[in-house]
Design a protein around this motif. Structure first.
Motif, short mmCIF file in Angstrom:
data_model
loop_
_atom_site.label_atom_id
_atom_site.label_comp_id
_atom_site.label_asym_id
_atom_site.label_seq_id
_atom_site.Cartn_x
_atom_site.Cartn_y
_atom_site.Cartn_z
N THR A 22 39.27 18.02 73.51
CA THR A 22 38.09 18.04 72.64
C THR A 22 37.68 19.47 72.30
O THR A 22 37.38 19.81 71.15
CB THR A 22 36.91 17.31 73.31
N LEU A 23 37.64 20.32 73.34
CA LEU A 23 37.26 21.71 73.12
C LEU A 23 38.29 22.46 72.27
O LEU A 23 37.92 23.32 71.45
CB LEU A 23 37.08 22.43 74.46
N MET A 24 39.56 22.13 72.46
CA MET A 24 40.62 22.76 71.67
C MET A 24 40.48 22.37 70.19
O MET A 24 40.63 23.21 69.29
CB MET A 24 41.99 22.35 72.19
N ASN B 7 37.85 21.50 68.62
CA ASN B 7 36.65 22.12 68.05
C ASN B 7 36.69 23.65 68.15
O ASN B 7 35.68 24.31 67.89
CB ASN B 7 35.40 21.59 68.75
N HIS B 8 37.85 24.20 68.59
CA HIS B 8 38.04 25.65 68.68
C HIS B 8 37.00 26.32 69.59
O HIS B 8 36.52 27.42 69.34
CB HIS B 8 37.98 26.30 67.29
N GLN B 9 36.63 25.56 70.67
CA GLN B 9 35.64 26.09 71.61
C GLN B 9 36.29 26.65 72.88
O GLN B 9 35.59 27.11 73.78
CB GLN B 9 34.62 25.00 71.98
N THR B 10 37.59 26.57 72.97
CA THR B 10 38.32 27.16 74.10
C THR B 10 39.70 27.57 73.62
O THR B 10 40.14 27.19 72.53
CB THR B 10 38.44 26.17 75.28
N THR B 11 40.38 28.31 74.46
CA THR B 11 41.72 28.79 74.09
C THR B 11 42.79 27.95 74.78
O THR B 11 42.52 27.24 75.76
CB THR B 11 41.88 30.26 74.50
N LEU B 12 43.98 28.03 74.25
CA LEU B 12 45.12 27.32 74.86
C LEU B 12 45.36 27.84 76.27
O LEU B 12 45.70 27.06 77.18
CB LEU B 12 46.38 27.52 74.00
N PHE B 13 45.16 29.12 76.44
CA PHE B 13 45.35 29.70 77.78
C PHE B 13 44.38 29.08 78.79
O PHE B 13 44.78 28.70 79.90
CB PHE B 13 45.12 31.22 77.71
N SER B 14 43.12 28.95 78.42
CA SER B 14 42.12 28.35 79.32
C SER B 14 42.47 26.90 79.63
O SER B 14 42.36 26.43 80.77
CB SER B 14 40.73 28.43 78.69
N TYR B 15 42.91 26.18 78.59
CA TYR B 15 43.29 24.78 78.76
C TYR B 15 44.43 24.66 79.77
O TYR B 15 44.38 23.86 80.71
CB TYR B 15 43.69 24.22 77.40
#
Length: 583
Positions: free
Chosen positions: A269-271, A273-281
């Protein structure tokens, strides 16, 4: 922290310190396992940056390799220290615990052993201490280590991204609550298991102690069937306890695994909505794969801690038992033993002695006789200070023995009990227990006085013959004479003989009486006997019946009264003349 663990688990001060060290290194060991995750995240981040720049460089592989080797070294060192400190500390504390329990039992009043069953004590000292070792080497440090290390990692992850952190950890409180809130049920099942094991241990011990009587009565089948039932009950109780614990822990662990799905849903969901990065995920996905393992182990360890609490409680019952804070030093004016309106009961509401008064004078033999259950052995135990009276008082040489430590008072007593206790050692050392600094010549002199020398000389190694556990290689009469020799060697001013000649034939009984008569001069002798002929020459005979003094006096005086003593003599005389009639 140290004091908390010391009180909660009944540890020594050093044991609590070692436990804290074990927990600290468990935390470091678990945290070190997260270092590869951090390294992998850095490598992925490096490659992702390289890909985004459309560069051919994939990061400094050599640097990451060196860091990886360093991390492996750190993991090895942390786990080595954790293993060494935890296990060494646990077994050293177990040694201290067993010694402290043994020392505690050594100073316990006899009332404690009357209240506790022998199999119960054996199970506590052996089984509970063994469970303690396993728990503190495999469970307690690991539980606290996994909880604290997870807390540290979680704080870092929450600071990094609180939304993904909540998704990762949101299921943990619910999973732990399933195990925690069922503690009462698990404790109840655990207590049933302990009770069933104690009943089984008691049955096995009883079977071993009475095997001769069981065989003599041809009751092997019946008795073994009852023993099998106790084994089945113990097995069912253990299975039931394990099933309850396993079901709850497994349920909690299954619920914990939902966290991975939560991370995926929230991360996607955050990805989007561009609210987090792939790295964080990816970082949180990797963390989820590593973080739930110690939490699952912590839940299993938590369930085992509930069982540990039961074992610690049983150990505390011994360690916290009120000690006798009595005088070690005392003075007496002679060694007369006086019972002054003494009453006593082993259990409340069930009096054994009521208003008993008499004096056993120094330099005389005072005999206690009467029907079985009249309180004769109880009088001897009270005279030696093994129990505290409920009413009245007992004096030794005019000094009240109530405030005197019973172990200290034993310096002035030589006691021969009805049930002889011998050790799996040589005859020489078994007699020398009476006085540890006695020479071989003094031991042999005591053996001769107790009429032991003749049968000892016939043994394969004489006085160096090992007699087996509780004198299993000797007859009952020979064991009894060795215990008398032990008492004679001690040469104490007060001698208590509780059915000391019960296992002797008429000839040996006469010889022992002659040996005892040589020791009477200047000493207080209290004799308990069922054979009236044994006490005919006593200076004073006290007849106990139903816990009271029915009559007292010399043999001739009591025979003239024609009371209970006269009837006992008459009955024994009649039984001595009894013989089988042929058909």
């Amino acid at each position: 922290m140290t004091k908390y663990f010391q009180n909660k688990y009944a540890l020594s001060k050093q044991g609590a310190k070692d436990l804290c060290k074990g927990i600290l290194y468990s935390v470091l060991a678990y945290v070190s396992l997260m270092l590869p995750v951090a390294l992998l995240a850095c490598v992925l981040d490096s490659f992702l940056i390289a890909l985004s720049w459309d560069s051919g460089q994939g990061g400094n592989i050599l640097l990451y390799t060196v860091i990886g080797i360093v991390i492996l070294a750190v993991i090895f060192v942390m786990h080595y220290l954790q293993y060494t400190l935890t296990y060494m500390g646990t077994y050293q504390e177990s040694e201290r615990r067993r010694i402290s329990i043994a020392e505690k039992l050594r100073t316990m009043p006899l009332r404690f052993f009357h209240e506790r069953d022998l199999s119960d004590l054996t199970s506590t000292i052996m089984g509970d201490c063994a469970g303690f070792e396993h728990a503190f080497s495999h469970t307690v440090p690991q539980f606290w280590g996994s909880i604290l290390s997870t807390a540290i990692v979680c704080i870092v992850l929450l600071i990094y991204d609180w939304r993904m952190g909540l998704a990762l950890l949101g299921v943990a409180p619910v999973a732990f609550a399933i195990v925690l809130f069922s503690r009462k049920l698990q404790t109840k099942q655990g207590q049933k298991h302990i009770d069933a094991k104690l009943a089984l241990a008691d049955g096995i011990q009883e079977c071993l102690e009475t095997v001769q009587d069981i065989k003599a009565c041809n009751q092997e089948t019946v008795y073994l069937k009852k023993l099998d039932e106790k084994m089945d009950a113990a097995e069912k109780a253990q299975i039931s306890s394990e099933m309850v614990t396993a079901s709850l822990v497994t349920t909690g662990q299954m619920f914990l695994q939902l966290g991975l799905a939560t991370v995926i849903v929230v991360g996607n969901t955050l990805m989007i909505n561009h609210q987090t990065t792939l790295f964080s995920y990816i970082l949180f996905l990797i963390a989820a794969s590593r973080l739930y393992a110690p939490l699952s182990g912590a839940m299993a360890n938590m369930a085992e801690l509930f069982s540990v609490d039961l074992q610690v409680k049983r150990l505390k019952e011994i360690q916290d038992y009120k000690e006798e804070n009595k005088k070690k030093e005392y003075q007496t004016d002679g060694y007369d033993i006086t019972f002054d309106h003494v009453s006593f009961a082993y259990e409340p509401g069930k009096p054994v002695l009521r208003d008993v008064s008499f004096t056993a004078k120094q330099g005389q033999v005072t005999a206690l006789v009467g029907p079985s259950g009249g309180g004769k052995s109880t009088v001897a135990n009270l005279a030696a200070g093994f129990y505290d009276v409920n009413g009245g008082k007992i004096t030794l040489g005019g000094t009240d023995i109530a405030p005197i430590d019973s172990v200290a008072m034993m310096r002035d007593f030589s006691v021969v009990f009805q049930n002889v206790v011998l050790f799996n050692n040589t005859i020489m050392e078994n007699i020398r227990i009476g006085r540890k600094d006695a020479t071989d010549e003094e031991v042999i002199a005591a053996a001769k006085a107790a009429r032991c020398h003749t049968f000892i000389e016939k043994l394969p190694d004489g006085y160096q013959t090992v007699i087996g556990e509780n004198g299993s290689t000797l007859s009952g009469g020979e064991c009894q004479r060795l215990s008398i020799a032990r008492a004679l060697l001690k040469d104490a001013p007060v001698i208590l003989l509780d059915e000391a000649t019960a296992s002797l034939d008429v000839d040996n009984e006469t010889e022992i009486q002659e040996a005892i008569s040589k020791l009477v001069k200047g000493k207080t002798v209290l004799v308990i006997a069922h054979r009236m002929r044994t006490v005919e020459n006593a200076d004073k005979i006290v007849v106990l019946d139903g816990g009271v003094v029915a009559e007292s006096g010399t043999h001739d005086e009591l025979m003239k009264k024609n009371g209970l003593y006269a009837r006992l003599v008459e009955l024994q005389t009649a039984s001595a003349d009894w013989k089988l009639n042929g058909r």
